[in-house]
Structure formats: C-alpha cells, structure tokens
Scaffold this motif. Structure first.
Motif, PDB file in Angstrom:
ATOM      1  N   LYS A 104       0.819  -1.215   0.000  1.00  0.00           N
ATOM      2  CA  LYS A 104       0.000   0.000   0.000  1.00  0.00           C
ATOM      3  C   LYS A 104       0.851   1.264   0.000  1.00  0.00           C
ATOM      4  CE  LYS A 104      -3.984  -2.103   2.342  1.00  0.00           C
ATOM      5  NZ  LYS A 104      -4.805  -2.128   3.582  1.00  0.00           N
ATOM      6  N   HIS A 105       2.096   1.132   0.428  1.00  0.00           N
ATOM      7  CA  HIS A 105       2.981   2.298   0.436  1.00  0.00           C
ATOM      8  C   HIS A 105       3.326   2.673  -1.002  1.00  0.00           C
ATOM      9  CE1 HIS A 105       6.386   4.918   1.167  1.00  0.00           C
ATOM     10  NE2 HIS A 105       6.190   4.849   2.471  1.00  0.00           N
ATOM     11  N   PRO A 106       3.122   3.933  -1.414  1.00  0.00           N
ATOM     12  CA  PRO A 106       3.387   4.316  -2.810  1.00  0.00           C
ATOM     13  C   PRO A 106       4.854   4.225  -3.208  1.00  0.00           C
ATOM     14  CG  PRO A 106       2.932   6.249  -1.462  1.00  0.00           C
ATOM     15  CD  PRO A 106       2.607   5.056  -0.623  1.00  0.00           C
ATOM     16  N   GLY A 107       5.750   4.177  -2.221  1.00  0.00           N
ATOM     17  CA  GLY A 107       7.178   4.096  -2.511  1.00  0.00           C
ATOM     18  C   GLY A 107       7.706   2.685  -2.586  1.00  0.00           C
ATOM     19  N   VAL A 108       6.836   1.696  -2.405  1.00  0.00           N
ATOM     20  CA  VAL A 108       7.237   0.294  -2.593  1.00  0.00           C
ATOM     21  C   VAL A 108       7.008  -0.055  -4.055  1.00  0.00           C
ATOM     22  CG1 VAL A 108       6.725  -2.121  -2.037  1.00  0.00           C
ATOM     23  CG2 VAL A 108       6.798  -0.403  -0.216  1.00  0.00           C
ATOM     24  N   SER A 109       8.106  -0.247  -4.782  1.00  0.00           N
ATOM     25  CA  SER A 109       7.989  -0.492  -6.217  1.00  0.00           C
ATOM     26  C   SER A 109       8.164  -1.966  -6.572  1.00  0.00           C
ATOM     27  CB  SER A 109       9.020   0.345  -6.985  1.00  0.00           C
ATOM     28  OG  SER A 109      10.330   0.091  -6.514  1.00  0.00           O
ATOM     29  N   HIS A 110       9.014  -2.679  -5.856  1.00  0.00           N
ATOM     30  CA  HIS A 110       9.254  -4.101  -6.103  1.00  0.00           C
ATOM     31  C   HIS A 110       9.085  -4.839  -4.779  1.00  0.00           C
ATOM     32  CE1 HIS A 110      11.297  -2.052  -9.337  1.00  0.00           C
ATOM     33  NE2 HIS A 110      11.503  -3.176  -9.979  1.00  0.00           N
ATOM     34  N   ASN A 111       8.382  -5.950  -4.813  1.00  0.00           N
ATOM     35  CA  ASN A 111       8.203  -6.760  -3.617  1.00  0.00           C
ATOM     36  C   ASN A 111       8.088  -8.222  -4.029  1.00  0.00           C
ATOM     37  OD1 ASN A 111       7.693  -7.773  -1.091  1.00  0.00           O
ATOM     38  ND2 ASN A 111       5.784  -6.656  -0.752  1.00  0.00           N
ATOM     39  N   TYR A 112       9.014  -9.045  -3.524  1.00  0.00           N
ATOM     40  CA  TYR A 112       9.080 -10.450  -3.919  1.00  0.00           C
ATOM     41  C   TYR A 112       9.180 -11.369  -2.709  1.00  0.00           C
ATOM     42  CZ  TYR A 112      10.457  -8.650  -8.545  1.00  0.00           C
ATOM     43  OH  TYR A 112      10.500  -7.985  -9.742  1.00  0.00           O
ATOM     44  N   GLU A 113       8.629 -12.558  -2.861  1.00  0.00           N
ATOM     45  CA  GLU A 113       8.938 -13.649  -1.939  1.00  0.00           C
ATOM     46  C   GLU A 113      10.179 -14.345  -2.476  1.00  0.00           C
ATOM     47  OE1 GLU A 113       7.083 -17.797  -0.084  1.00  0.00           O
ATOM     48  OE2 GLU A 113       5.945 -16.669  -1.587  1.00  0.00           O
ATOM     49  N   ARG A 114      11.150 -14.611  -1.571  1.00  0.00           N
ATOM     50  CA  ARG A 114      12.368 -15.318  -1.965  1.00  0.00           C
ATOM     51  C   ARG A 114      12.608 -16.492  -1.029  1.00  0.00           C
ATOM     52  NH1 ARG A 114      14.878 -12.687  -6.028  1.00  0.00           N
ATOM     53  NH2 ARG A 114      14.563 -10.430  -6.233  1.00  0.00           N
ATOM     54  N   ASP A 115      13.392 -17.448  -1.517  1.00  0.00           N
ATOM     55  CA  ASP A 115      13.605 -18.717  -0.824  1.00  0.00           C
ATOM     56  C   ASP A 115      14.718 -18.584   0.218  1.00  0.00           C
ATOM     57  OD1 ASP A 115      15.400 -18.262  -2.884  1.00  0.00           O
ATOM     58  OD2 ASP A 115      15.643 -20.380  -3.402  1.00  0.00           O
ATOM     59  N   HIS A 116      14.386 -17.981   1.362  1.00  0.00           N
ATOM     60  CA  HIS A 116      15.364 -17.753   2.416  1.00  0.00           C
ATOM     61  C   HIS A 116      14.612 -17.482   3.714  1.00  0.00           C
ATOM     62  CE1 HIS A 116      18.579 -15.522   4.640  1.00  0.00           C
ATOM     63  NE2 HIS A 116      19.383 -16.349   3.967  1.00  0.00           N
ATOM     64  N   GLU A 117      15.348 -17.518   4.839  1.00  0.00           N
ATOM     65  CA  GLU A 117      14.758 -17.119   6.118  1.00  0.00           C
ATOM     66  C   GLU A 117      14.172 -15.711   5.992  1.00  0.00           C
ATOM     67  OE1 GLU A 117      16.163 -16.057  10.716  1.00  0.00           O
ATOM     68  OE2 GLU A 117      17.648 -16.472   9.135  1.00  0.00           O
ATOM     69  N   PHE A 118      14.925 -14.804   5.373  1.00  0.00           N
ATOM     70  CA  PHE A 118      14.365 -13.509   4.995  1.00  0.00           C
ATOM     71  C   PHE A 118      13.579 -13.756   3.703  1.00  0.00           C
ATOM     72  CE2 PHE A 118      18.033 -12.067   7.550  1.00  0.00           C
ATOM     73  CZ  PHE A 118      17.363 -11.205   8.416  1.00  0.00           C
ATOM     74  N   ASN A 119      12.277 -13.907   3.861  1.00  0.00           N
ATOM     75  CA  ASN A 119      11.472 -14.408   2.743  1.00  0.00           C
ATOM     76  C   ASN A 119      10.689 -13.331   1.993  1.00  0.00           C
ATOM     77  OD1 ASN A 119       9.888 -14.007   4.993  1.00  0.00           O
ATOM     78  ND2 ASN A 119       8.705 -15.898   4.797  1.00  0.00           N
ATOM     79  N   MET A 120      10.790 -12.077   2.429  1.00  0.00           N
ATOM     80  CA  MET A 120      10.138 -10.990   1.706  1.00  0.00           C
ATOM     81  C   MET A 120      11.135  -9.855   1.487  1.00  0.00           C
ATOM     82  SD  MET A 120       6.486  -9.201   2.470  1.00  0.00           S
ATOM     83  CE  MET A 120       6.790  -7.528   2.934  1.00  0.00           C
ATOM     84  N   TRP A 121      11.314  -9.481   0.219  1.00  0.00           N
ATOM     85  CA  TRP A 121      12.298  -8.466  -0.157  1.00  0.00           C
ATOM     86  C   TRP A 121      11.605  -7.375  -0.960  1.00  0.00           C
ATOM     87  CZ3 TRP A 121      17.712  -8.946   0.811  1.00  0.00           C
ATOM     88  CH2 TRP A 121      18.079 -10.140   1.449  1.00  0.00           C
ATOM     89  N   PHE A 122      11.756  -6.134  -0.523  1.00  0.00           N
ATOM     90  CA  PHE A 122      11.113  -5.045  -1.249  1.00  0.00           C
ATOM     91  C   PHE A 122      11.979  -3.795  -1.234  1.00  0.00           C
ATOM     92  CE2 PHE A 122       9.591  -4.882   3.142  1.00  0.00           C
ATOM     93  CZ  PHE A 122       9.637  -3.532   3.479  1.00  0.00           C
ATOM     94  N   THR A 123      11.739  -2.955  -2.222  1.00  0.00           N
ATOM     95  CA  THR A 123      12.418  -1.659  -2.269  1.00  0.00           C
ATOM     96  C   THR A 123      11.464  -0.604  -1.750  1.00  0.00           C
ATOM     97  OG1 THR A 123      11.733  -1.374  -4.565  1.00  0.00           O
ATOM     98  CG2 THR A 123      13.933  -2.255  -4.183  1.00  0.00           C
TER      99      THR A 123
END
Length: 326
Positions: free
Chosen positions: A87-106
C-alpha cells in the motif's frame, strides 16, 4: 512473437528514440514500415509483455531516499504483510524469496519523507519476525536488458560498457518536477507520441528532447526505454546472487560482475551478523538450471566462491515509483 519482435524488444529496452516520429526511426533501422512497428509494439503492450515505455529516473538524484529491505515473516502471515507493505506508494518491487528472509522489497520516500519511520510501521505488522535495512553503499550497475535473441546461458562475455555515473548534485526545481511528471508517463503508440507531453509543458518537441538529453547526461534520467515483464518475456528464473566478499576485494568484484550483460544490477550493501553478504547482483534467466550455470561462470570469473542465489518465487508488486505526484 517472431524474430523481428524479439529484435525490436532488444533495441527499445536500451535506447528508445527521442524524436518526433520514433516508430518511423525504429522502422528504418529494421527495414519495416512505421505502421508495422506500431502494430507490433501495440500488440506486445496489449499482451502485457511490454509493461511501459517511459523515462527511467535515478531515485537518489531526485532527492528521494531509498533502500532494499529484507523481512523475515511467518509463512502464514506472508500474504497479509505483503498486502499492507504494498500500500505504500514508494514500494515499487516486492518479492517472496527462498530464504529465512522471505520478503524483499524496495522502499523509496520523497525528499521530505521519513524512510525510517515508514519502515518501523511496516516492521510492526503482525507476522514480521525481524528485518534488515540494506541501503546502497555503492552502485556498480543498474539497467535491466532482457536478451530476447540469445538463449544460450553459456555465452557469458564481460562486454558491457559500464556507464560512468556522475556524482554531481542535481539541484531540482519546480519546473524540473513538471518535466519529470511528463517523462515518466507511459508513452502512447501513435505517429507523434511526444506531442502531448510537449503541449502539456507548453514547449516545443526540440525543447522537450533537449531537456531529456540534459537529464541523461547528468545521470538524473538513466535512459528512456521500454520495460518488459520478465516472466511474460520467458525469464522465469530471476535470481538475486549475494556474495560474501572481503572488503579489499569488493570494488574489483563489483566492477567485474557489472561488466556482464547478464547482470542487470550490482550493488554494495551493509552486512549484519546474520547477513554476511555485502555484494548483490541480479540475473534473469529462462530456467533455474540456466541461472545456476550463469552463477558458476560469474563465480569463476570474479574468484569468489561464497555466494547464494535467492530466487523470486512470487511477485507481490512490481511497478515504477511515480515521482512528485500527490
């Protein structure tokens, strides 16, 4: 999609002509008619393969503050957390990735924004276990170009000329904001697609193109180009390769990785006790096997063996940040 479509996509991803009739210019290069080029590009936009055609700006040059963020989220809460973060307008990329840190976003915020405050609010969401803030410490390369013609991942040659990045501070004016709002719009497929932008700004086309070229020379605009949807283009194995590199070797490794066209992004980022990887590079491949093969080749070339590939398993959000809009 035929070979001509693929060649057109290769060309317009990197340099889209800034001219009165850009599709005519593209047509002349490929021995096609203007009408045929417009028809092909229209179809590829309608299908979703071409996400948009517009100016790509350097977030930091515009005064925005930005960072990559890694969230460790409880699996049963991942979708709900992603929905709120998106919902944040400044979040442009958001992915689930295969790691303990499983959500990555800019995350990016305008000059007057507070990135830390916004991030703390996100980190307080139910299900977030911990997070790591990973701002860019040094940029070696940025620029996605999906090779639609070459399908052989073994043909790795360090032949990219890495663009020198101008570090001069850009003094943004209110008039610059007007130009940026226009240039970031998706370009229509018409005979004279830039006419509306020039009209909205009350200037001539020559003045519009001159300003765009000025922004590019200053590094404010990285390029004017087409952006493709990776998965629709057949690049389903999108891997973030993270490298454990000694401090005295990181610049050498960063510039070497950046010289490969298969590497679209390359950054130095901070390390943490539970995150020892200081160098990040993005690759886009058609299969996981091909991505692993690329990683091995890159590892051999730079002489770094400690690395991991974090593949994106889901795309929660991907869109351009819209600058200076209410």
């Amino acid at each position: 999609m035929d070979p001509l479509d693929k060649q057109l996509l290769n060309d317009i991803q990197w340099t889209f002509p800034l001219s009165e009739r850009p599709y005519l210019k593209i047509a002349a290069k490929h021995g096609l008619s203007e009408e045929d080029v417009m028809r092909r590009i229209s179809l590829m936009k309608q299908s979703g393969l071409i996400r948009q055609i517009n100016a790509i700006f350097d977030t930091r040059k515009l005064g925005y503050k930005s960072a990559l963020v890694a969230f460790a989220v409880k699996k049963d809460k991942l979708d709900a957390v992603a929905l709120e973060v998106n919902k944040h307008p400044g979040v442009s990329h958001n992915y689930e990735r295969d790691h303990e840190f499983n959500m990555w976003f800019t995350l990016a915020v305008p000059p007057e924004g507070d990135l830390k405050k916004d991030l703390e609010q996100m980190a307080s969401l139910d299900g977030v276990i911990k997070f790591r803030l990973l701002p860019t410490l040094k940029l070696y390369k940025i620029g996605v170009k999906l090779d639609m013609v070459n399908t052989d991942p073994s043909k790795l040659t360090p032949d990219d000329n890495v663009k020198s990045l101008d570090q001069k501070k850009f003094e943004l004016t209110s008039r610059d904001k007007d130009f940026i709002r226009e240039l970031q719009k998706d370009l229509e497929v018409s005979v004279r697609p830039f006419d509306n932008s020039a009209k909205n700004l009350g200037i001539t086309l020559d003045e519009l193109f001159k300003k765009a070229e000025e922004y590019e020379s200053l590094g404010v605009m990285r390029r004017f180009a087409a952006i493709l949807r990776h998965r629709d283009a057949g690049f389903t194995a999108n891997g973030m390769i993270v490298w454990m590199v000694p401090d005295d070797k990181i610049d050498e490794a960063g510039y070497k990785l950046a010289s490969f066209p298969q590497v679209s992004h390359c950054y130095r980022r901070p390390v943490y006790p539970d995150w020892p990887f200081s160098l990040f590079s993005m690759i886009h491949a058609r299969t996981v096997e091909a991505a692993n093969k690329i990683a091995v080749e890159l590892s051999n070339f730079v002489g770094i063996n400690e690395y991991r590939i974090l593949f994106s398993s889901r795309e929660f959000k991907k869109e351009r940040v819209k600058y200076f809009v209410d």
